[in-house]
Scaffold this motif. Structure first.
Motif, PDB file in Angstrom:
ATOM      1  N   ILE A   9     -32.978  -3.603   4.665  1.00 23.18           N
ATOM      2  CA  ILE A   9     -33.269  -4.503   3.545  1.00 23.18           C
ATOM      3  C   ILE A   9     -33.592  -5.906   4.053  1.00 23.18           C
ATOM      4  CG2 ILE A   9     -32.226  -5.658   1.547  1.00 23.18           C
ATOM      5  CD1 ILE A   9     -30.782  -2.985   0.972  1.00 23.18           C
ATOM      6  N   LEU A  10     -32.808  -6.389   5.016  1.00 21.86           N
ATOM      7  CA  LEU A  10     -33.072  -7.719   5.564  1.00 21.86           C
ATOM      8  C   LEU A  10     -34.422  -7.780   6.279  1.00 21.86           C
ATOM      9  CD1 LEU A  10     -29.546  -8.695   6.887  1.00 21.86           C
ATOM     10  CD2 LEU A  10     -30.804  -9.753   5.011  1.00 21.86           C
ATOM     11  N   MET A  11     -34.752  -6.730   7.036  1.00 18.69           N
ATOM     12  CA  MET A  11     -36.050  -6.702   7.729  1.00 18.69           C
ATOM     13  C   MET A  11     -37.194  -6.642   6.725  1.00 18.69           C
ATOM     14  SD  MET A  11     -35.243  -4.280  10.965  1.00 18.69           S
ATOM     15  CE  MET A  11     -35.489  -5.055  12.536  1.00 18.69           C
ATOM     16  N   ALA A  12     -37.021  -5.890   5.646  1.00 21.91           N
ATOM     17  CA  ALA A  12     -38.052  -5.818   4.605  1.00 21.91           C
ATOM     18  C   ALA A  12     -38.199  -7.167   3.902  1.00 21.91           C
ATOM     19  CB  ALA A  12     -37.711  -4.724   3.606  1.00 21.91           C
ATOM     20  N   ALA A  13     -37.086  -7.854   3.667  1.00 22.99           N
ATOM     21  CA  ALA A  13     -37.145  -9.165   3.025  1.00 22.99           C
ATOM     22  C   ALA A  13     -37.859 -10.185   3.911  1.00 22.99           C
ATOM     23  CB  ALA A  13     -35.739  -9.644   2.681  1.00 22.99           C
ATOM     24  N   ILE A  14     -37.576 -10.166   5.202  1.00 21.63           N
ATOM     25  CA  ILE A  14     -38.252 -11.087   6.118  1.00 21.63           C
ATOM     26  C   ILE A  14     -39.743 -10.770   6.174  1.00 21.63           C
ATOM     27  CG2 ILE A  14     -38.471 -11.704   8.570  1.00 21.63           C
ATOM     28  CD1 ILE A  14     -35.423 -11.442   8.742  1.00 21.63           C
ATOM     29  N   THR A  15     -40.077  -9.489   6.193  1.00 22.69           N
ATOM     30  CA  THR A  15     -41.488  -9.085   6.202  1.00 22.69           C
ATOM     31  C   THR A  15     -42.184  -9.560   4.929  1.00 22.69           C
ATOM     32  OG1 THR A  15     -40.976  -7.171   7.569  1.00 22.69           O
ATOM     33  CG2 THR A  15     -43.055  -7.113   6.367  1.00 22.69           C
ATOM     34  N   ALA A  16     -41.539  -9.393   3.776  1.00 24.31           N
ATOM     35  CA  ALA A  16     -42.126  -9.838   2.509  1.00 24.31           C
ATOM     36  C   ALA A  16     -42.297 -11.355   2.483  1.00 24.31           C
ATOM     37  CB  ALA A  16     -41.251  -9.385   1.344  1.00 24.31           C
ATOM     38  N   LEU A  17     -41.327 -12.087   3.013  1.00 25.30           N
ATOM     39  CA  LEU A  17     -41.436 -13.544   3.086  1.00 25.30           C
ATOM     40  C   LEU A  17     -42.610 -13.953   3.973  1.00 25.30           C
ATOM     41  CD1 LEU A  17     -40.210 -16.329   2.409  1.00 25.30           C
ATOM     42  CD2 LEU A  17     -38.810 -16.079   4.461  1.00 25.30           C
ATOM     43  N   PHE A  18     -42.725 -13.315   5.140  1.00 25.09           N
ATOM     44  CA  PHE A  18     -43.860 -13.602   6.028  1.00 25.09           C
ATOM     45  C   PHE A  18     -45.177 -13.320   5.327  1.00 25.09           C
ATOM     46  CE2 PHE A  18     -42.858 -14.004  10.743  1.00 25.09           C
ATOM     47  CZ  PHE A  18     -41.644 -14.615  10.507  1.00 25.09           C
ATOM     48  N   MET A  19     -45.245 -12.200   4.626  1.00 23.87           N
ATOM     49  CA  MET A  19     -46.487 -11.835   3.951  1.00 23.87           C
ATOM     50  C   MET A  19     -46.821 -12.816   2.826  1.00 23.87           C
ATOM     51  SD  MET A  19     -46.272  -7.698   3.922  1.00 23.87           S
ATOM     52  CE  MET A  19     -47.797  -7.491   3.037  1.00 23.87           C
ATOM     53  N   ALA A  20     -45.821 -13.286   2.099  1.00 21.91           N
ATOM     54  CA  ALA A  20     -46.055 -14.254   1.023  1.00 21.91           C
ATOM     55  C   ALA A  20     -46.574 -15.575   1.589  1.00 21.91           C
ATOM     56  CB  ALA A  20     -44.773 -14.480   0.235  1.00 21.91           C
ATOM     57  N   ILE A  21     -45.966 -16.025   2.676  1.00 24.64           N
ATOM     58  CA  ILE A  21     -46.427 -17.268   3.309  1.00 24.64           C
ATOM     59  C   ILE A  21     -47.831 -17.075   3.882  1.00 24.64           C
ATOM     60  CG2 ILE A  21     -45.997 -18.860   5.227  1.00 24.64           C
ATOM     61  CD1 ILE A  21     -42.981 -18.424   4.699  1.00 24.64           C
ATOM     62  N   GLY A  22     -48.073 -15.926   4.509  1.00 17.17           N
ATOM     63  CA  GLY A  22     -49.406 -15.634   5.033  1.00 17.17           C
ATOM     64  C   GLY A  22     -50.448 -15.580   3.942  1.00 17.17           C
ATOM     65  N   SER A  23     -50.085 -15.054   2.778  1.00 15.57           N
ATOM     66  CA  SER A  23     -51.008 -14.992   1.646  1.00 15.57           C
ATOM     67  C   SER A  23     -51.330 -16.387   1.123  1.00 15.57           C
ATOM     68  CB  SER A  23     -50.396 -14.143   0.535  1.00 15.57           C
ATOM     69  OG  SER A  23     -51.230 -14.135  -0.597  1.00 15.57           O
ATOM     70  N   LEU A  24     -50.306 -17.259   1.076  1.00 15.43           N
ATOM     71  CA  LEU A  24     -50.543 -18.628   0.622  1.00 15.43           C
ATOM     72  C   LEU A  24     -51.439 -19.401   1.582  1.00 15.43           C
ATOM     73  CD1 LEU A  24     -46.976 -19.615  -0.627  1.00 15.43           C
ATOM     74  CD2 LEU A  24     -49.014 -19.198  -2.030  1.00 15.43           C
ATOM     75  N   ILE A  25     -51.256 -19.170   2.863  1.00 10.99           N
ATOM     76  CA  ILE A  25     -52.026 -19.917   3.866  1.00 10.99           C
ATOM     77  C   ILE A  25     -53.419 -19.337   4.057  1.00 10.99           C
ATOM     78  CG2 ILE A  25     -52.126 -20.522   6.323  1.00 10.99           C
ATOM     79  CD1 ILE A  25     -49.082 -20.716   6.264  1.00 10.99           C
ATOM     80  N   GLY A  26     -53.520 -18.018   4.183  1.00 10.44           N
ATOM     81  CA  GLY A  26     -54.801 -17.427   4.555  1.00 10.44           C
ATOM     82  C   GLY A  26     -55.328 -16.357   3.630  1.00 10.44           C
ATOM     83  N   GLY A  27     -54.788 -16.238   2.439  1.00 11.35           N
ATOM     84  CA  GLY A  27     -55.272 -15.214   1.522  1.00 11.35           C
ATOM     85  C   GLY A  27     -54.929 -13.812   2.013  1.00 11.35           C
ATOM     86  N   ARG A  28     -55.846 -12.877   1.749  1.00  8.03           N
ATOM     87  CA  ARG A  28     -55.596 -11.480   2.119  1.00  8.03           C
ATOM     88  C   ARG A  28     -55.540 -11.299   3.637  1.00  8.03           C
ATOM     89  NH1 ARG A  28     -58.404  -6.929  -1.089  1.00  8.03           N
ATOM     90  NH2 ARG A  28     -56.639  -5.546  -0.938  1.00  8.03           N
ATOM     91  N   GLN A  29     -56.425 -11.970   4.363  1.00  8.89           N
ATOM     92  CA  GLN A  29     -56.415 -11.844   5.832  1.00  8.89           C
ATOM     93  C   GLN A  29     -55.149 -12.458   6.421  1.00  8.89           C
ATOM     94  OE1 GLN A  29     -60.108 -13.709   6.807  1.00  8.89           O
ATOM     95  NE2 GLN A  29     -61.269 -11.788   6.683  1.00  8.89           N
ATOM     96  N   MET A  41     -42.319  -8.520  15.252  1.00  4.77           N
ATOM     97  CA  MET A  41     -41.042  -9.218  15.418  1.00  4.77           C
ATOM     98  C   MET A  41     -39.861  -8.325  15.052  1.00  4.77           C
ATOM     99  SD  MET A  41     -41.928 -13.043  14.052  1.00  4.77           S
ATOM    100  CE  MET A  41     -40.237 -13.378  13.725  1.00  4.77           C
ATOM    101  N   ASN A  42     -39.995  -7.563  13.975  1.00  9.55           N
ATOM    102  CA  ASN A  42     -38.911  -6.658  13.575  1.00  9.55           C
ATOM    103  C   ASN A  42     -38.672  -5.584  14.624  1.00  9.55           C
ATOM    104  OD1 ASN A  42     -38.258  -7.928  11.190  1.00  9.55           O
ATOM    105  ND2 ASN A  42     -39.666  -6.702   9.975  1.00  9.55           N
ATOM    106  N   PHE A  43     -39.735  -5.016  15.157  1.00  7.94           N
ATOM    107  CA  PHE A  43     -39.590  -4.005  16.202  1.00  7.94           C
ATOM    108  C   PHE A  43     -38.884  -4.594  17.413  1.00  7.94           C
ATOM    109  CE2 PHE A  43     -41.145  -2.040  20.109  1.00  7.94           C
ATOM    110  CZ  PHE A  43     -40.757  -0.735  19.902  1.00  7.94           C
ATOM    111  N   PHE A  44     -39.354  -5.749  17.855  1.00  9.00           N
ATOM    112  CA  PHE A  44     -38.776  -6.381  19.036  1.00  9.00           C
ATOM    113  C   PHE A  44     -37.307  -6.732  18.808  1.00  9.00           C
ATOM    114  CE2 PHE A  44     -37.748  -9.990  21.730  1.00  9.00           C
ATOM    115  CZ  PHE A  44     -38.157  -9.519  22.965  1.00  9.00           C
ATOM    116  N   SER A  45     -36.988  -7.327  17.656  1.00  6.08           N
ATOM    117  CA  SER A  45     -35.602  -7.739  17.420  1.00  6.08           C
ATOM    118  C   SER A  45     -34.677  -6.543  17.227  1.00  6.08           C
ATOM    119  CB  SER A  45     -35.521  -8.679  16.220  1.00  6.08           C
ATOM    120  OG  SER A  45     -35.892  -8.017  15.041  1.00  6.08           O
ATOM    121  N   TYR A  46     -35.166  -5.456  16.645  1.00  2.81           N
ATOM    122  CA  TYR A  46     -34.317  -4.275  16.450  1.00  2.81           C
ATOM    123  C   TYR A  46     -34.016  -3.585  17.779  1.00  2.81           C
ATOM    124  CZ  TYR A  46     -32.452   0.030  14.518  1.00  2.81           C
ATOM    125  OH  TYR A  46     -31.633   1.082  14.212  1.00  2.81           O
TER     126      TYR A  46
END
Length: 111
Positions: A9-29, A41-46
């Motif tokens: 759940i925490l890894m999914a939340a961090i991924t969603a946060l990254f995606m939301a910030i990425g969407s705000l900064i660069g749209g779909r790309q 990052m999740n793979f490496f940290s796990y």
């Protein structure tokens, strides 16, 4: 099992946060780039978090053959018992053997 669910759940939340910030900064790309970075990052940290913690504390990874003998408190036998208990406690959910490390006890006097 509960700890694995919390981790997911925490890894999914961090991924969603990254995606939301990425969407705000660069749209779909930006969102797709953030997804790739978050998955990496999740793979490496796990998979490498145990190694990072051992290096952070200047500890050496040990197993039942390389654990140092300490006759005063039988800590080697206790270490092996803990290691086996950790491995057996979640045998169905652990994907790899737990890592145990020992570090030198720091001296109380500082130079």
């Amino acid at each position: 099992m509960f700890n694995m669910m919390k981790t997911a759940i925490l890894m999914a939340a961090i991924t969603a946060l990254f995606m939301a910030i990425g969407s705000l900064i660069g749209g779909r790309q930006g969102m797709m780039l953030a997804l790739v970075v978050a998955v990496g990052m999740n793979f490496f940290s796990y998979w490498f978090s145990d190694t990072m913690v051992l290096k952070m504390y200047n500890a050496q990874q040990v197993d039942e053959t390389s654990a140092p003998p300490r006759s005063a408190s039988n800590s080697r036998e206790r270490l092996i018992a803990i290691w086996i208990r950790l491995a057996a406690s979640g045998a169905s959910s652990i994907t790899r053997m737990p890592t145990i490390g020992l570090r030198e006890r720091p001296s109380l006097s500082r130079p």
